[in-house]
Write an enzyme that holds these catalytic residues in place. Structure first.
Site, PDB file in Angstrom:
ATOM      1  N   LYS A 162     -46.157 -22.196 -91.614  1.00 31.61           N
ATOM      2  CA  LYS A 162     -46.497 -20.772 -91.562  1.00 31.61           C
ATOM      3  C   LYS A 162     -45.806 -20.142 -90.358  1.00 31.61           C
ATOM      4  CE  LYS A 162     -49.922 -17.262 -91.039  1.00 31.61           C
ATOM      5  NZ  LYS A 162     -49.266 -16.680 -89.860  1.00 31.61           N
TER       6      LYS A 162
ATOM      7  N   SER B  99     -49.245 -22.972 -88.077  1.00 36.11           N
ATOM      8  CA  SER B  99     -49.094 -21.801 -87.241  1.00 36.11           C
ATOM      9  C   SER B  99     -49.066 -22.110 -85.748  1.00 36.11           C
ATOM     10  CB  SER B  99     -50.189 -20.803 -87.581  1.00 36.11           C
ATOM     11  OG  SER B  99     -49.800 -19.520 -87.174  1.00 36.11           O
TER      12      SER B  99
ATOM     13  N   ASP C 123     -38.332 -29.019 -79.528  1.00 35.60           N
ATOM     14  CA  ASP C 123     -37.064 -28.374 -79.188  1.00 35.60           C
ATOM     15  C   ASP C 123     -36.626 -28.660 -77.759  1.00 35.60           C
ATOM     16  OD1 ASP C 123     -36.863 -27.369 -81.709  1.00 35.60           O
ATOM     17  OD2 ASP C 123     -36.969 -25.254 -81.154  1.00 35.60           O
TER      18      ASP C 123
END
Length: 461
Positions: free
Chosen positions: A338, A313, A324
């Site tokens: 999650k 999470s 990214d």
């Protein structure tokens, strides 16, 4: 600025709390403390909604519900009143939506609002449902579960003598919690083991410490361990790094981190990324982009992030965003996966009970979702010791151990568990002996060294 609602990204916070995990502050306190920026609401790109019921249809649905309550109240074999029936109905309604939504009666809601720096009685694990099985997401640092040898990914087959098949998380949590000093026996199925393992664990006070910042011996690198995302993470990491002074790289260890507060995940990314979206939330009631604060005190410092199957999470948001933006090299094993967001809705008399409801899915800066997929590291490294010859093997001495590091760096190998007095971790560095016991940490340090070599190599035309 739009106030930030209280979001829960662990997905198992209430479960973790009851077995010796952590809770969160009230929504208004988080809203006052948060410093991050919210973008304009995004266009709703959800799939078409079902046709709404007319008022007459809703009235008939409510009449059916009340008719069922009346039948149970008057005809059930044992005495139950309407209040008890409705409470059970609410609990059943939430648990049947998804694995993370839940009804929180007054006691559970009070526990959930406790600060994460508090002390709780339990065994110290976060649990969740994965592929229909009750699974250990992560044992918390320096807890009975960690010391006993539980690992991320362990499937809980039995709690004492009760099978967990078709058991709800709340029921499992209820069986595992108990008074300090009492014992619980967990029967575990573990990958690579030919038969189930049994762990007898004594419940104890669980003191959760979220962060640790120290130097790595014989290097000019900093080591940052974030065990959970409580309300102090960003501040403590920033302070710890500034206290170290000048350094040439950072290892950010998010292994076994089950998640926590969303604003702290955003804040941690904001230390390393100056401008940009960290995560997008898309749901029925709110579609927003959550951005960095624009400070980025450590914008140009080489960074390696360590993750494993217990990273879930909020820790996946941090690792995924840094990946990214090509801001860090992610090392380790694929994370838990999650990708949903829970919000707390207080309700009832004096708002003393609450609903924990899944309200959105989150997406990383490139638009990818990690739900049931997780973050795949740039460099996949298994959990193991560094393979060197026995004649060169460094001894791992008791004096090298740290209170908040011994278990996650030793990966709970029983032969490495030390039962002597534990030194104060704040005055000790990560030693080379520790690194040689941890292949993932060794790989992270090697990445930083390679980074430095490439940076210093003269560029040719």
């Amino acid at each position: 600025m739009k106030k930030l609602n209280l979001y829960m990204l662990s997905g198992v916070l209430s479960s973790a709390l009851l077995v010796g995990g952590f809770g969160v502050l009230q929504a208004q306190n988080i809203a006052e403390q948060t410093q991050m920026h919210l973008a304009q609401e995004m266009p709703n790109i959800q799939t078409p909604q079902k046709k709404k019921l007319t008022q007459a249809e809703r009235d008939r649905a409510m009449q059916r519900f009340m008719a069922a309550v009346n039948i149970v109240e008057h005809s059930y074999v044992s005495d139950v009143d309407a209040n008890e029936i409705i409470e059970k109905a609410i609990s059943g309604m939430l648990s049947n939506l998804d694995a993370h939504s839940a009804y929180l009666p007054q006691k559970d809601y009070e526990d959930l609002r406790a600060k994460t720096s508090g002390s709780f009685s339990g065994i110290g694990i976060t649990v969740g449902m994965k592929d229909g099985a009750l699974t250990v997401i992560a044992p918390l640092d320096d807890t009975p579960a960690k010391k006993a040898g539980l690992k991320s990914g362990d499937i809980i087959l039995k709690i004492d003598d009760k099978p967990t098949l078709d058991m709800k998380i709340d029921q499992a949590v209820s069986l595992m919690k108990g008074k300090k000093g009492t014992k619980v026996i967990l029967t575990i199925v573990r990958a690579g083991e030919t038969k189930p393992l049994k762990f007898e664990i004594k419940r104890d006070d669980v003191k959760v410490r979220s962060t640790l910042v120290s130097k790595i011996e014989d290097t000019n690198y900093a080591y940052v361990r974030v065990a959970t995302f409580d309300q102090h993470v960003t501040r403590e990491v920033k302070k710890g790094l500034k206290d170290i002074g000048k350094f040439d790289g950072i290892v950010l260890d998010l292994r076994g981190n089950p998640g926590g507060l969303l604003d702290q995940a955003i804040g941690l990314v904001s230390l390393f990324v100056k401008n940009g979206v960290v995560v997008s939330e898309r749901g029925k009631i709110e579609n927003v982009e959550l951005k960095t604060s624009g400070q980025a005190e450590f914008l140009h410092t080489p960074l390696v992030v360590l993750v494993n199957g217990g990273s879930a999470s909020a820790s996946e948001i941090v690792a995924g965003a840094l990946q990214d933006y090509k801001r860090a090299v992610v090392v380790g094993e694929t994370t838990f996966g999650k990708g949903s967001v829970q919000k707390i809705f207080p309700f009832g008399r004096e708002s003393k009970e609450a609903l924990k409801l899944t309200i959105a899915k989150y997406y990383l800066p490139t638009g990818r979702s990690i739900q049931a997929v997780g973050i795949t590291p740039d460099l996949i490294v298994a959990d193991a010791e560094v393979p060197i010859g026995p004649e060169n093997q460094l001894e791992f001495k008791e004096a090298d151990l740290k209170r908040h590091l011994k278990n996650e760096l030793l990966q709970d190998d029983k032969k490495d568990q030390i039962k002597t007095n534990i030194l104060d971790s704040e005055n000790k560095n990560i030693t080379q002996a520790m690194i040689m016991k941890d292949m993932q940490l060794k790989s992270a340090v090697d990445v930083l060294r390679t980074w430095a070599v490439i940076k210093s190599t003269p560029q040719t035309k």
